[in-house]
Motif scaffolding. Sequence first.
Motif, PDB file in Angstrom:
ATOM      1  N   SER A 183      -4.735  13.887  -1.847  1.00 51.95           N
ATOM      2  CA  SER A 183      -4.388  12.527  -1.804  1.00 51.95           C
ATOM      3  C   SER A 183      -4.943  10.934  -1.770  1.00 51.95           C
ATOM      4  CB  SER A 183      -3.400  12.295  -0.551  1.00 51.95           C
ATOM      5  OG  SER A 183      -4.304  12.971   0.552  1.00 51.95           O
ATOM      6  N   MET A 184      -4.342  10.019  -2.430  1.00 51.14           N
ATOM      7  CA  MET A 184      -5.321   9.272  -2.210  1.00 51.14           C
ATOM      8  C   MET A 184      -3.972   7.797  -2.101  1.00 51.14           C
ATOM      9  SD  MET A 184      -5.418   8.357  -6.362  1.00 51.14           S
ATOM     10  CE  MET A 184      -5.595   6.843  -7.128  1.00 51.14           C
ATOM     11  N   HIS A 185      -4.789   6.747  -1.254  1.00 49.38           N
ATOM     12  CA  HIS A 185      -3.742   5.189  -0.844  1.00 49.38           C
ATOM     13  C   HIS A 185      -4.506   4.233  -2.606  1.00 49.38           C
ATOM     14  CE1 HIS A 185      -2.737   6.586   2.715  1.00 49.38           C
ATOM     15  NE2 HIS A 185      -4.035   6.920   2.654  1.00 49.38           N
ATOM     16  N   GLN A 187       4.271   1.391   2.168  1.00 52.03           N
ATOM     17  CA  GLN A 187       3.905   2.137   3.184  1.00 52.03           C
ATOM     18  C   GLN A 187       4.334   3.646   2.389  1.00 52.03           C
ATOM     19  OE1 GLN A 187       1.278   2.689   5.006  1.00 52.03           O
ATOM     20  NE2 GLN A 187       1.487   0.456   4.686  1.00 52.03           N
ATOM     21  N   ALA A 203       0.193  11.457  -3.510  1.00 54.16           N
ATOM     22  CA  ALA A 203       0.199  12.834  -3.097  1.00 54.16           C
ATOM     23  C   ALA A 203       0.422  13.622  -4.482  1.00 54.16           C
ATOM     24  CB  ALA A 203       0.452  13.832  -1.791  1.00 54.16           C
ATOM     25  N   ARG A 233       5.168   7.247   0.464  1.00 51.83           N
ATOM     26  CA  ARG A 233       3.933   8.186   0.415  1.00 51.83           C
ATOM     27  C   ARG A 233       5.278   8.891  -1.854  1.00 51.83           C
ATOM     28  NH1 ARG A 233       1.109  12.285   2.402  1.00 51.83           N
ATOM     29  NH2 ARG A 233       1.651  14.719   1.689  1.00 51.83           N
ATOM     30  N   THR A 259       0.858  -1.085   0.315  1.00 46.47           N
ATOM     31  CA  THR A 259      -0.470   0.071   0.052  1.00 46.47           C
ATOM     32  C   THR A 259       1.312   1.512   0.122  1.00 46.47           C
ATOM     33  OG1 THR A 259      -2.364  -0.898   1.863  1.00 46.47           O
ATOM     34  CG2 THR A 259      -2.253   1.189   1.107  1.00 46.47           C
ATOM     35  N   GLU A 295       1.168   5.755  -0.540  1.00 48.53           N
ATOM     36  CA  GLU A 295      -0.008   7.143  -1.010  1.00 48.53           C
ATOM     37  C   GLU A 295       0.469   7.789  -1.716  1.00 48.53           C
ATOM     38  OE1 GLU A 295      -0.877  11.008   1.637  1.00 48.53           O
ATOM     39  OE2 GLU A 295       0.067   9.428   2.893  1.00 48.53           O
ATOM     40  N   GLU A 331       5.116  11.563  -4.397  1.00 50.62           N
ATOM     41  CA  GLU A 331       4.510  12.603  -4.354  1.00 50.62           C
ATOM     42  C   GLU A 331       5.053  13.374  -5.701  1.00 50.62           C
ATOM     43  OE1 GLU A 331       7.210  14.431  -1.446  1.00 50.62           O
ATOM     44  OE2 GLU A 331       6.158  13.351   0.558  1.00 50.62           O
TER      45      GLU A 331
END
Length: 119
Positions: A22-24, A76, A12, A78, A8, A10, A80
């Motif tokens: 943002s979305m997962h 996990q 952004a 992120r 999973t 994220e 961007e």
Amino acid sequence: MADAERITVELAYAPAPRTVESMHAELAAGSTVRDALALWPQPEVQAWLAGGGTDESLQCGVWGRKASLDHVLRAQDRVELYRMLVVDPKVARRERFASQGARTVGLFARRRAGAKPGY
């Protein structure tokens, strides 16, 4: 064992000042930044990806560090997307300081009564 095969992350993106979307996303293990960004629904992001990410209008990174589109993601992370700066922050600060004057900024803003200049 299915959890080890999926991660999973994220995503952004700030399309405008003071706006963050943002979305997962759940991806297969070993997925890259390119795979994650392919899930983003915004047309400008898809156009940037279609151009190979070479257009200077956007840059991507993972947790605030610049990353290539081929960077392999971990659980996990992120991802961007950054827009290019309109004004260099150093130039903006210099202009603000010049317009406000030295007496209203920093150490010079509040002086104790009877204190020497600069204290």
